[in-house]
Design an enzyme around this catalytic site. Sequence first.
Site, PDB file in Angstrom:
ATOM      1  N   ASN A  10       0.908  -1.067  -0.005  1.00  0.00           N
ATOM      2  CA  ASN A  10      -0.110  -0.054   0.030  1.00  0.00           C
ATOM      3  C   ASN A  10       0.873   0.909   0.108  1.00  0.00           C
ATOM      4  O   ASN A  10       1.292   1.603   0.921  1.00  0.00           O
ATOM      5  CB  ASN A  10      -0.923  -0.082   1.369  1.00  0.00           C
ATOM      6  N   ARG A  94      -2.594  -2.013  -3.483  1.00  0.00           N
ATOM      7  CA  ARG A  94      -3.788  -1.198  -3.557  1.00  0.00           C
ATOM      8  C   ARG A  94      -3.442  -0.312  -4.258  1.00  0.00           C
ATOM      9  O   ARG A  94      -2.666   0.615  -4.269  1.00  0.00           O
ATOM     10  CB  ARG A  94      -3.844  -0.683  -1.883  1.00  0.00           C
ATOM     11  N   HIS A 183     -12.437   3.181  -0.054  1.00  0.00           N
ATOM     12  CA  HIS A 183     -12.632   2.020   0.875  1.00  0.00           C
ATOM     13  C   HIS A 183     -13.366   0.877   0.461  1.00  0.00           C
ATOM     14  O   HIS A 183     -13.922  -0.119   1.368  1.00  0.00           O
ATOM     15  CB  HIS A 183     -13.263   2.528   2.212  1.00  0.00           C
ATOM     16  N   ARG A 244     -11.105  15.647   7.350  1.00  0.00           N
ATOM     17  CA  ARG A 244     -11.998  16.235   6.216  1.00  0.00           C
ATOM     18  C   ARG A 244     -13.272  16.475   6.786  1.00  0.00           C
ATOM     19  O   ARG A 244     -13.938  16.024   7.609  1.00  0.00           O
ATOM     20  CB  ARG A 244     -12.059  15.130   5.086  1.00  0.00           C
ATOM     21  N   GLU A 387      -8.199  -5.217   5.294  1.00  0.00           N
ATOM     22  CA  GLU A 387      -7.771  -4.549   3.746  1.00  0.00           C
ATOM     23  C   GLU A 387      -6.770  -5.625   3.146  1.00  0.00           C
ATOM     24  O   GLU A 387      -6.842  -5.839   1.874  1.00  0.00           O
ATOM     25  CB  GLU A 387      -7.649  -3.180   3.601  1.00  0.00           C
TER      26      GLU A 387
END
Length: 404
Positions: A10, A94, A183, A244, A387
Amino acid sequence: MTATRVLVLNSGSSSVKYQLLDMADGTRLAAGLVERIGEETSRLRHEPLAAGGDSRERTGRIADHEAALRAVSDELSADGLGLDSPELAAIGHRVVHGGLKFTEPTVIDDAVLAEIERLVPVAPLHNPANITGIRTARALRPDLPQVAVFDTAFHTTMPESAARYAIDVETADRHRVRRYGFHGTSHAYVSRATAKLLGKAPEDVNVIVLHLGNGASASAVRGGRCVDTSMGLTPLEGLVMGTRSGDADPAVIFHLTRVGGMSIDEIDVLLNKKSGLVGLCGDNDMREIRRRIDAGDEQAALAFDIYIHRLKKYIGAYYAVLGRVDAVVFTAGVGENAAPVREAAVAGLEELGLAVDGELNSVRSDEARLISPEYARVAVAVVPTDEELEIADQTYALVGKENS
Ligand code: AMP
């Protein structure tokens, strides 16, 4: 010897996270993180899970992603798990943005890489780092299958009614402006694991997944297929996140430009890096926010309330989108660990069949578990996301298919 290992990479703009898994039995052989690539204070932390022993740390400048991957390779070699091992079946990457083109994990060749590059304008913060990671890994092991697993892929099943913004179609299409969602590997993994927890097939359950980490997103999953998700063109839309803003009237941007005299780049930083929980109260770690609330801090309490209010709105919206809901499931750093968030998000929703059992909710565990009382019509669950395992699974399945 059958090659059964998969390395998951990743790659962020200044970091690389990695895990080496053995897909014969799903065990994790090693894991680690390289941070602050390109700075004097780079750091590599390696956990030699299979080899045993304490985690190892290197500090000092790691110049670029290539040097980072070489350092990772050295650490793995020291555990007898080097990248040159014949037992390594593939590398799974990823990749944040796969646009509309990539609906499935994909074996990377030059054409695929070029297509991922073509998506840079819609994912300027993420895809370039993913591309660097892929290029570096391909240079190190050109003979090895490398697979891209896209964050957006799970959401490509969204109907146009959910995926389109209500803006001029011609302009939107010209600039590829639509809702992609992110996601996706987490939403896919967690919705499937929730069906398993309920003892049902994924096709038979409707689930609302709440992925609450530093980034946060909700999704509505009907029979294993995503029908709506809260992130949009970029990961800025939707829930209140660590830094965010999530949903805000787009006119906020015009206002800050015209009246506030801010530049577009300044507003970009404001909404992505200085908003959300950190903008509201100065902290983005839910543990710290809870500590402050317990100490009577009103600013932290308001930030928490705004966070929960938004979450509730999405639970209600996705309940309506799905019509029938079998489970609401919490995952990622906040969702898996913050019992007060789970309790507050579901509070007052008894009429919708939703409730949390205080005792079950307060149990700390790494296992997937139900936290709703037996009488509740809709299950409420906590399912730790994974993940890396999902990327490794998808990579291994694809490579196995190609070889058979
Ligand atoms: P993630 O992005 O999934 O790694 O989630 C990171 C976030 O999870 C942190 O910023 C914290 O807000 C939150 N978090 C992690 N551990 C805990 C905990 N024990 N209690 C509450 N929140 C936590």
